[in-house]
Scaffold this motif. Structure first.
Motif, PDB file in Angstrom:
ATOM      1  N   ILE A   1     -21.551   8.018  11.653  1.00  0.00           N
ATOM      2  CA  ILE A   1     -22.962   7.890  12.010  1.00  0.00           C
ATOM      3  C   ILE A   1     -23.487   9.237  12.487  1.00  0.00           C
ATOM      4  CG2 ILE A   1     -24.630   6.597  13.359  1.00  0.00           C
ATOM      5  CD1 ILE A   1     -22.914   4.909  11.467  1.00  0.00           C
TER       6      ILE A   1
ATOM      7  N   LEU B   1     -28.855   7.435  17.184  1.00  0.00           N
ATOM      8  CA  LEU B   1     -28.338   6.672  16.048  1.00  0.00           C
ATOM      9  C   LEU B   1     -27.046   5.937  16.439  1.00  0.00           C
ATOM     10  CD1 LEU B   1     -28.830   9.238  13.146  1.00  0.00           C
ATOM     11  CD2 LEU B   1     -30.139   7.173  13.536  1.00  0.00           C
TER      12      LEU B   1
ATOM     13  N   ASP C   1     -27.639  13.036  17.365  1.00  0.00           N
ATOM     14  CA  ASP C   1     -27.001  11.858  16.780  1.00  0.00           C
ATOM     15  C   ASP C   1     -26.824  10.726  17.786  1.00  0.00           C
ATOM     16  OD1 ASP C   1     -26.806  13.078  14.331  1.00  0.00           O
ATOM     17  OD2 ASP C   1     -24.766  13.822  14.668  1.00  0.00           O
TER      18      ASP C   1
ATOM     19  N   TYR D   1     -26.361   1.882  16.667  1.00  0.00           N
ATOM     20  CA  TYR D   1     -25.277   1.317  15.863  1.00  0.00           C
ATOM     21  C   TYR D   1     -24.317   0.508  16.740  1.00  0.00           C
ATOM     22  CZ  TYR D   1     -20.959   1.131  13.138  1.00  0.00           C
ATOM     23  OH  TYR D   1     -19.826   0.708  12.513  1.00  0.00           O
TER      24      TYR D   1
END
Length: 855
Positions: free
Chosen positions: A545, A724, A721, A728
């Protein structure tokens, strides 16, 4: 003269023999020693105890029977007694004939001649093993009593409860420390008298206490009193005292009891009563229909809305009087349901018609929910009712529309079938009958199965049976015979219709012609082959991810090396996802269909790592009861992932180098040379170049592993990141926990972005999972105390700095957890790595984890 001396000697010898026999037969342990300490005699009791002969223990050989830990002390003291001529006394453990040791007390006294010189030492020993055991038991009992007294005092202190004892003459002969505290008396001034104790009690309570105490002494009954006192520091306080009489010879000799400061509880109860009055007024004025009932089902309250609706006083409805406002036809149905709910303690739901004040009956839906105490017992029933007259009218209208709907169904260009709850056919629409060329009588018969293609009948019957048993919708594809003798593909669906009690009353099945779709599927399948190949390229990193440039650069390098057979070395801190990258490379390689075998080199003991990698032959070492295949053999034709490769022992590094160079190896304890067709991907969070400089890692192996290096950036270097990853993991763990998270707090996301994440993605994953376990709302939040701030990484200036920082991190974690490695509160959890990996690093860095246990 000589004859006289000989006679005296004989008599002396006889006397000595007689004395020795007496000493030998005595149950005591007797011995003698010369002036120099040489023990020359042990009586029979001693020799039987030792299980030895006199020659075995004479001189100084007796020390062999003394416990090794006691020898030095007893010999030293014996020498001191010999030098000073003072009596000797000491305790020691002596080995009995059966090999067990028992504690004995030894005493020796010197015998002196007329000049004061020692001519003999006489000694005796007493077995004190039982005395020692008794002393230990007494010490343990004393410690237990002291511990219980401490727990009692602590319990009283925490509960704000004091205990006391009162004599008939009005003298307290005992007050616990907490009694002084709750009444505000100074313990240094001693226990107050009854008169002094009653002084701060308010007048009403003082009179009540005086009467209660007098009655308890006079009648020998129990006392229970609540009263207010004026505390010198805390002001007005409410106390609750209970007492019991103590009888001796039928007469009350004292009262013992306890007193509890219940001021806070009394105030809380008063607030609760006020709150109850407030909410009762609120319920009374709300336009809803609310009522309550006792645990036995007697209704004890109807709000104003109910009373105005039915036009009756509350007294007419209490208990079971409410049945008078229910329609007579509904009473017989609703009362048994209510009694069953009371018996089972389950929520109650029922419908009935209720007579309004104007005499008209209207439909209501009634619900009752039980309220339970901490013991699970029902203490109250709370109920509400909703008028559903309009819904009932709507249901009647629906029934009228069913006839019209049937006409519509007959003309629908789909096959429609209606089955009963047992699966019996009840209805087939005209469109289906026309397609089949049959009438309803033929369809009702069991032979209707012949309209289904022979190859599809078993599957159809299995799906239908599964749906009927589960009571759930089902779907299947089958071919149905048309009246012209040809078969066409249909998509069949079965859906249950349930009544208000959840029972299935009908099954509605449809069959939609999908012949054209089936013909197109082959063309679609061919197109999908090319599409799958394209999707494979884009989904190679579906588990990785992030969109940051640093991560995308890593993925690009992984994609380039994946189709080759080159050896790959993945470097990065713990928790950065090194194994995910390794799996992604394998997934896109030519070895995709072959195994992907993972080995954590740090988790396998150094004595077993050779066997783990290369296998072993039967009898190769202790415990090798059969041949075992190693990871290289299991990964034949595929990929072997060596995680924590920097922790491999030197001898294993040599064997691994041979495999990489010559593609061959031997099992441990074997002579057969085996070929290895394996791609090796290794990973490490250590600085291998620094390890080479320290002599801990072979440089030739490093260059064999480092054909294609990939360095994973830590999470702190790709902060973009984090959102994200958060989304997730929140979705992932919320689904696993059966929760629905609708919102992620902005401040929580900001805190996650600001944190340096020494444990990288694994630590982030742990924090999110912990939040979803603890959280009780549909909003995601985090507690900053979960972050291990003291383990944030510092900028690295070179290889040596990296190792130093890693060691400092581990030492700091061990200091915080007091040397604990595993578990939720262990150092491994703080650092975001497996406990086995951390144990290996502790050994490699030579950290003494035991030094932190007392820190």
């Amino acid at each position: 003269m000589k004859a006289s001396e000989s006679l005296q000697n004989d008599q002396s010898t006889a006397s000595e023999h007689a004395l020795r026999r007496a000493v030998d037969t005595t149950p005591a342990f007797i011995h003698t020693a010369r002036p120099d300490g040489y023990i020359d005699y042990f009586n029979r009791g001693w020799l039987d105890f030792f299980g030895k002969s006199l020659d075995d223990v004479c001189g100084w050989r007796w020390t062999e029977t003394v416990h090794p830990d006691d020898v030095a002390a007893i010999v030293q003291k014996w020498h001191a007694a010999l030098a000073s001529g003072e009596p000797f006394e000491i305790e020691s453990r002596v080995r009995r004939a059966d090999g067990s040791y028992r504690a004995l007390l030894h005493r020796k006294l010197p015998l002196r001649d007329e000049h004061g010189n020692i001519v003999k030492w006489f000694g005796s020993s007493i077995d004190i093993e039982d005395r020692r055991c008794a002393e230990r038991r007494i010490a343990e009992k004393t410690a237990e009593l002291e511990r219980n007294e401490f727990y009692l005092r602590e319990g009283e202190r925490l509960a704000h409860m004091g205990s006391w004892s009162l004599r008939p003459d009005g003298i307290f002969d005992y007050w616990s420390p907490e009694t002084f505290v709750i009444f505000g008396f100074d313990p240094n001034q001693g226990i107050p008298t009854l008169t002094q104790w009653l002084a701060p009690v308010q007048p009403d309570g003082r009179d009540l206490l005086t009467r209660t105490i007098d009655k308890m002494f006079r009648e020998g009954v129990r006392g229970d009193v609540r009263y207010w006192v004026d505390h010198p520091k805390k002001g007005k306080r409410m106390m609750h005292s209970t007492g019991e009489p103590v009888f001796e010879n039928g007469k009350v000799t004292r009262l013992i009891g306890n007193t509890l400061d219940i001021t806070e509880r009394e105030r809380a109860e008063e607030e609760l009563r006020a709150s109850e009055r407030k909410y009762r007024n609120l319920v009374d004025t709300t336009p809803a229909f609310v009522h309550t009932a006792l645990p036995n089902g007697d209704v004890d309250f109807y709000n104003r809305g109910w009373l105005d609706y039915v036009g009756l006083p509350l007294t007419d409805l209490l208990g079971w009087g409410w049945t008078g406002m229910i329609h007579p036809e509904d009473v017989e149905a609703i009362v048994p349901i209510w009694r069953a709910a009371l018996k089972a303690g389950e929520p109650f739901v029922a419908e009935s018609r209720v007579r309004r004040a104007d005499g008209q009956y209207r439909w209501f839906l009634h619900r009752e929910e039980p309220l339970r105490n901490e013991a699970g017992e029902i203490v109250k029933w709370y109920g509400s009712s909703i008028e559903i007259q309009e819904r009932k009218i709507a249901e009647e209208k629906i029934r009228e529309q069913e006839a019209e709907l049937r006409q519509i169904l007959d003309l629908t260009p789909n096959h429609l079938y209606v089955f009963g709850p047992d699966g019996g056919l009840l209805y087939v629409n005209e469109f289906a009958l026309a397609y089949l060329g049959a009438d309803l009588a033929e369809m009702v018969a069991a032979s209707r199965i012949n309209f289904i293609h022979p190859d599809d009948r078993q599957g159809y019957l299995a799906e239908k049976e599964k749906g009927l048993l589960a009571g759930k919708s089902y779907e299947f594809e089958l071919r149905i015979l048309r009246r012209d003798g040809t078969y066409r593909w249909f998509l069949g669906r079965g859906n249950p219709l349930k009544d208000e009690q959840g029972r299935i009353t009908r099954w509605y099945n449809t069959a939609t012609d999908i012949e054209d779709r089936k013909r197109a599927e082959e063309e679609i399948r061919k197109e999908n082959i090319a599409l799958r190949e394209e999707l494979g390229k884009t989904s190679m990193f579906e588990e990785v991810i992030g969109t940051s440039p640093a991560l995308q650069m890593v993925l690009a390098r992984a994609a380039k090396v994946a189709p080759t057979d080159s050896t790959v070395l993945i470097m990065g801190e713990t928790g950065t996802g090194k194994e995910l990258i390794a799996r992604a490379i394998h997934k896109r390689s030519k070895r995709l269909e072959r195994p992907f075998i993972s080995v954590n080199c740090a988790a396998v003991p150094s004595s077993l790592i050779m066997s783990e990698l290369f296998g072993h032959e039967k009898g190769a070492f202790t415990g090798a009861v059969q041949r075992r295949l190693g990871r290289f053999e299991l990964a034949e034709g595929g990929t072997l992932f060596l995680d924590e490769v920097g922790d491999l022992p030197t001898e294993t590094q040599i064997a691994l180098l041979r495999v990489l160079q010559e593609r061959e190896f031997e099992r441990v304890g074997g002579t057969e040379v085996l070929r290895a067709d394996v791609r090796v991907i290794s990973a490490t969070n250590r600085d291998l170049q620094a390890a080479i400089a320290d002599g801990a890692f072979r440089s030739d192996l490093y260059y064999r592993l480092n054909v294609f290096p990939i360095k994973l950036p830590p999470l702190r270097e790709r902060k973009e990141d984090v959102p994200l990853l958060v989304n997730y993991f929140v979705d992932r763990y919320a689904t696993r926990a059966g929760k629905k998270i609708k919102h992620i707090q902005k401040k929580a996301l900001e805190a996650l972005e600001e944190y340096s994440w020494p444990g990288n993605v694994r630590e982030l994953q742990n924090v999110i999972e912990r939040s979803l376990i603890i959280g009780e709302t549909n909003e995601f939040s985090v507690d900053k105390s979960w972050f291990s701030h003291e383990f944030q990484l510092v900028p690295r200036v070179g290889p040596v700095s990296r190792i130093s920082t890693e060691q400092e991190q581990i030492e700091a974690a061990l200091a915080q957890t007091k040397g604990k490695v595993s578990g939720r509160q262990g150092a491994a959890a703080i650092l975001g790595m497996p406990a086995s990996t951390l144990e290996s690093k502790i050994r490699t860095l030579r950290i003494n984890k035991h030094a932190y246990k007392g820190a």
